[in-house]
Design a protein around this motif. Sequence first.
Motif, short mmCIF file in Angstrom:
data_model
loop_
_atom_site.label_atom_id
_atom_site.label_comp_id
_atom_site.label_asym_id
_atom_site.label_seq_id
_atom_site.Cartn_x
_atom_site.Cartn_y
_atom_site.Cartn_z
N LEU A 2 44.57 38.44 29.37
CA LEU A 2 45.29 37.44 30.45
C LEU A 2 45.46 37.84 31.67
O LEU A 2 45.26 37.24 32.55
CB LEU A 2 46.87 37.35 29.78
N GLU A 3 45.68 39.12 32.09
CA GLU A 3 45.88 39.50 33.37
C GLU A 3 44.57 39.43 34.26
O GLU A 3 44.59 38.95 35.16
CB GLU A 3 46.31 41.05 33.49
N ALA A 4 43.48 39.73 33.36
CA ALA A 4 41.99 39.69 34.15
C ALA A 4 41.80 37.95 34.35
O ALA A 4 41.29 37.62 35.36
CB ALA A 4 41.15 40.30 33.07
N GLU A 5 42.06 37.22 33.24
CA GLU A 5 41.99 36.01 33.70
C GLU A 5 42.74 35.28 34.89
O GLU A 5 42.39 34.54 35.53
CB GLU A 5 42.40 35.03 32.30
N GLU A 6 44.18 35.81 34.89
CA GLU A 6 44.97 35.36 35.97
C GLU A 6 44.39 35.71 37.46
O GLU A 6 44.33 34.98 38.22
CB GLU A 6 46.23 35.89 35.89
N GLU A 7 43.80 36.88 37.51
CA GLU A 7 43.13 37.52 38.55
C GLU A 7 42.13 36.77 38.93
O GLU A 7 41.66 36.27 40.16
CB GLU A 7 42.83 39.05 38.47
N ALA A 8 41.18 36.32 38.00
CA ALA A 8 40.14 35.62 38.10
C ALA A 8 40.40 34.31 38.74
O ALA A 8 39.69 33.61 39.46
CB ALA A 8 39.14 35.44 36.96
N GLU A 9 41.28 33.64 37.99
CA GLU A 9 41.73 32.33 38.54
C GLU A 9 42.19 32.33 40.07
O GLU A 9 42.07 31.58 40.95
CB GLU A 9 42.98 31.91 37.51
N VAL A 10 42.94 33.36 40.37
CA VAL A 10 43.50 33.60 41.66
C VAL A 10 42.37 33.78 42.74
O VAL A 10 42.35 33.25 43.88
CB VAL A 10 44.48 34.80 42.05
#
Lengths: 142, 214
Positions: B183-191
């Motif tokens: 989830l953290e990685a996905e959030e970072e990718a979104e940002v």
Amino acid sequence: MSLLFPKRTKYRKMQKGRVKGKATRCNEVVFGDWGIQALAPAWITRQQIEAARTALARATHRGKVWIRIFPDKPITRKPAESRMGKGKGNVENWVAVVKPGTVMFEFAGVSEREAKRIAKIVAYKFPIPTRLKRRFHLGGER
Amino acid sequence: MVQAKPRSLSVKAKRLRREGYVPAVIYGPQVETPVHVAIRESELEDLFRNVTRSTTVEVQVEGGETNHVFLKDIQVDPITDRFLHVDFYVPEPGRKLVIPVPVKLVGTCPGVKEGGILEHVHEYIEVEGLPRRIPPFFEIDISNLGLEESILIGDLEWDDDLRPLHPMDDPIVTVLAPRAVRLEAEEEAEVAAEAAEEAPEAEEAPEGEGEPEG
């Protein structure tokens, strides 16, 4: 997860029927490493399925659980103190028809010792004798 | 090596099993008529303890020839777990055959120690190859497999005599990151994606400012 029952059915009520013979399908462990196998014929109610599922989910911690049976048979009952006749009773519950040999649940992600312990806990949730079944592998493939 | 005795079909399979034998059949493109045999159950159990589906097994028929066979089918009683029947397949040496080869994982995966989940995607790899080239199993070393890393079918050695029937980019084994990390990685990718979208707009904005209005 709420109790299982079909979304829609073609007919509301069903005849009793008899459970004959052994399971010729659903009798192997195919998804997980371990299975809970029925050793006698029975109607497994949706409450029993849910109780077993909860027990398995708790006992396996983060392991995976598969439910291989579904309560698709409606069971009717006449109200208490009513006279015979006047048609078939109302649908009271849903059950899964289980033959000896049916693998009802499967799970994975636990050791053999753990699996034995879990099978003992889950066995209490059923009205029939069950056993722990291991997925079939040839010796060299383990 | 397994010893088998020829079996007359007039003796029922049930009786054979009661006497401690398991009925079996040997067939293949080179065998004119299938050979019906009976094998001691204890001997079969010993055999199955060590072999895989892609191991060549020697079956010596009493008073007959020795066959090099593959285990084509094993019927097991679902309740008693006793062997009911076995099919042995005699391959033709020059003809390719399709067979599932099991995958064995060796080593300790560092990705799992970091909290990852080891997913064994292909327990068997379906291969097509000449009988002499088919291995009993593929051994895959996972001691260098970190988080979010995979070993693909294309990473194994293949040639014309032995090729997989799966796509080369199919993972055999993969280490999934725990959900929180994913989830953290996905959030970072979104940002990062949002920032990338904003950046060209910001570049275009000064050009628009310079244009005269009306």
